[in-house]
Design an enzyme around this catalytic site. Structure first.
Site, short mmCIF file in Angstrom:
data_model
loop_
_atom_site.label_atom_id
_atom_site.label_comp_id
_atom_site.label_asym_id
_atom_site.label_seq_id
_atom_site.Cartn_x
_atom_site.Cartn_y
_atom_site.Cartn_z
N LYS A 164 36.00 36.42 43.19
CA LYS A 164 36.64 37.07 42.05
C LYS A 164 35.60 37.34 40.97
CE LYS A 164 40.62 36.30 38.94
NZ LYS A 164 41.71 35.33 38.62
N SER A 187 46.15 36.90 38.64
CA SER A 187 45.10 37.86 38.36
C SER A 187 44.10 38.05 39.50
CB SER A 187 44.35 37.44 37.10
OG SER A 187 43.75 36.16 37.25
N SER A 192 47.38 32.36 39.04
CA SER A 192 46.60 33.54 39.40
C SER A 192 46.04 33.54 40.81
CB SER A 192 45.45 33.75 38.40
OG SER A 192 45.95 34.22 37.18
#
Length: 447
Positions: free
Chosen positions: A62, A137, A161
């Site tokens: 990420k 996210s 997330s």
């Protein structure tokens, strides 16, 4: 290798033919092939293979976690060119084991949301329905795994997330206890709540990654039947009808497999989370983000919180940062929030120590509804009613995140329209190894 078929670590580690470098090169090509889904912000330009048990196994990271050889943008314009020149602890340990980072994945801007509808770098689209959100996210990490580009991808989880996109995309999402996988070296939200985690296709892969990052071997499963707490008040209220039906079938399968399901209550969990969760985030990000910026080696070290805020592209993220910058959550409010967090942790501990005997974990639907349509940033549909998107999606993942609990989301089943539903297991802080063993047993029964 299909770039649309999820695959395990073993399927990458023991390919039908070709050297490890060819496997990594194929993964890089596949990363480019799924760019129509908005999964990656950056992709490696060559295959680099390390030595170790994960040699030749590709992974994605990420783009709010620092990596030595890529920029770390946080999905926000102010950091678009930031090159920290260092690896997050979890990235470093996995590289030492031979894994190859093939790219940095897209995310909700600054990880401050759950749709991954990023106005700066574009939205992340659901791998089964491109008109829907992949969740956030860590949406790009989920898509990278769900499409078979990599067998695992790192994400971060502050309020759900990792687990939300895992649930939406039919994956395993592992959130360790805060601090277990190291801290720092990543664009922060809240040092109290942030943790790095992983998205995989199986619990065994999540446990393997956890073992490599922490150095702790997995716990052995116990022979006795599992006792899972079912916190119906709050966690099973107001589910969309399709999610409720998938969960009913999943719990029936667990009961048929010998799991003892025990009704329990996490007293005032959602009320306490509402009292303390956001104040903790708004107070800490206003301090943690400037500290991170100051640690950078490039010109970004001169950026202020206001500089980052000025260039934020996503309206919901701008609103959150403006509240954090306003000073509304002062030291006194923050201290009261931490006291409420202690009460929330006590409530979880009481729920786990059931009058009939200790529970192995709590079990509940990860998200009260299926993946919402892209563009439903403010409200979305729940059985014909418009409900707040963010607050509804994190309703079940938020309280345990605030309390610092480890948790894992597993695929619970598929709705009649083909959308995945996630089931979460949650345990006491530092109970990570045991929770992963419980999750493996539950996964076997759900399959």
């Amino acid at each position: 290798m299909s770039s649309r078929t999820p695959r395990s670590i073993d399927q990458f580690r023991d390919p039908p033919g070709g050297p490890p470098s060819a496997v990594v090169a194929t993964s890089i090509e596949a990363a480019h092939e799924v760019q129509d889904l908005g999964a990656f912000i950056a992709v490696a330009d060559r295959a680099e293979v390390g030595d170790g048990p994960l040699s030749g196994v590709p992974m994605a990271v990420k783009d709010n976690l620092d990596t030595l050889d890529f920029a770390t943008t946080g999905g926000t314009p102010a950091l678009a060119a930031s090159r920290p020149g260092r690896d997050h602890h979890a990235v470093a340990r996995l590289r030492e084991a031979g894994a190859s980072v093939v790219g940095k994945t897209n995310l909700h801007e600054l990880a401050l949301g759950i749709t991954s509808n990023n106005a700066a770098f574009g939205p992340v689209r659901h791998p089964h329905d491109t008109c829907r959100s992949a969740g956030g996210s860590s949406g790009g990490s989920a898509v990278a795994v769900a499409t078979g580009v990599v067998p695992f991808a790192l994400g971060s989880d502050t309020g759900g997330s990792v687990r939300v996109p895992a649930a939406f995309c039919g994956l395993v999402g592992w959130r360790p206890t805060v601090g277990r996988w190291g801290s720092g070296r990543g664009v922060p939200i809240s040092h109290t709540r942030d943790t790095v985690g992983v998205l995989t296709t199986t619990v065994a892969d999540a446990a393997l990654v956890d073992e490599i990052v922490t150095g702790e071997p997995p716990a052995l499963p116990e022979a006795r039947p599992l006792r899972l707490g079912v916190p119906r008040p709050g966690f099973y209220d107001d589910l969309d009808s399709t999610t409720a039906e998938v969960m009913r079938r999943a719990l029936d399968r667990l009961a048929d497999g010998g799991v003892e399901l025990v009704d329990t209550t996490v007293a005032d969990a959602h009320e306490l989370d509402a009292e303390c969760g956001f104040p903790i985030v708004f107070h800490e990000i206003a301090r943690d983000l400037p500290d991170y910026l100051a640690s950078l080696p490039g010109p970004e070290r001169h950026l202020t919180f206001a500089d980052v805020l000025e260039r934020v592209a996503s309206p919901d993220v701008r609103g959150a940062l403006e509240l954090a910058a306003s000073g509304t959550v002062d030291e006194a409010v923050y201290r009261r929030a931490l006291e409420a967090r202690d009460r929330l942790r006590d409530a979880y501990a009481a729920a786990m120590q059931h009058p009939t005997g200790p529970l192995d974990a709590l079990v509940y639907p990860t998200v009260p509804l299926v993946a919402p349509p892209l563009g439903d940033d403010d409200t979305t549909d729940l059985d014909g009613r418009r409900v707040p998107t963010f607050l509804t999606v994190i309703r079940n993942t938020g309280p345990g995140s605030t309390a610092g609990m480890p948790a894992v989301s597993l695929p619970a089943g598929i709705t009649g329209t083909g959308l995945p539903v996630g089931l979460s297991l949650e345990a006491a802080p530092a109970g990570d190894r045991r929770l992963l063993a419980v999750a493996r047993a539950v996964e076997d029964l759900l399959r």
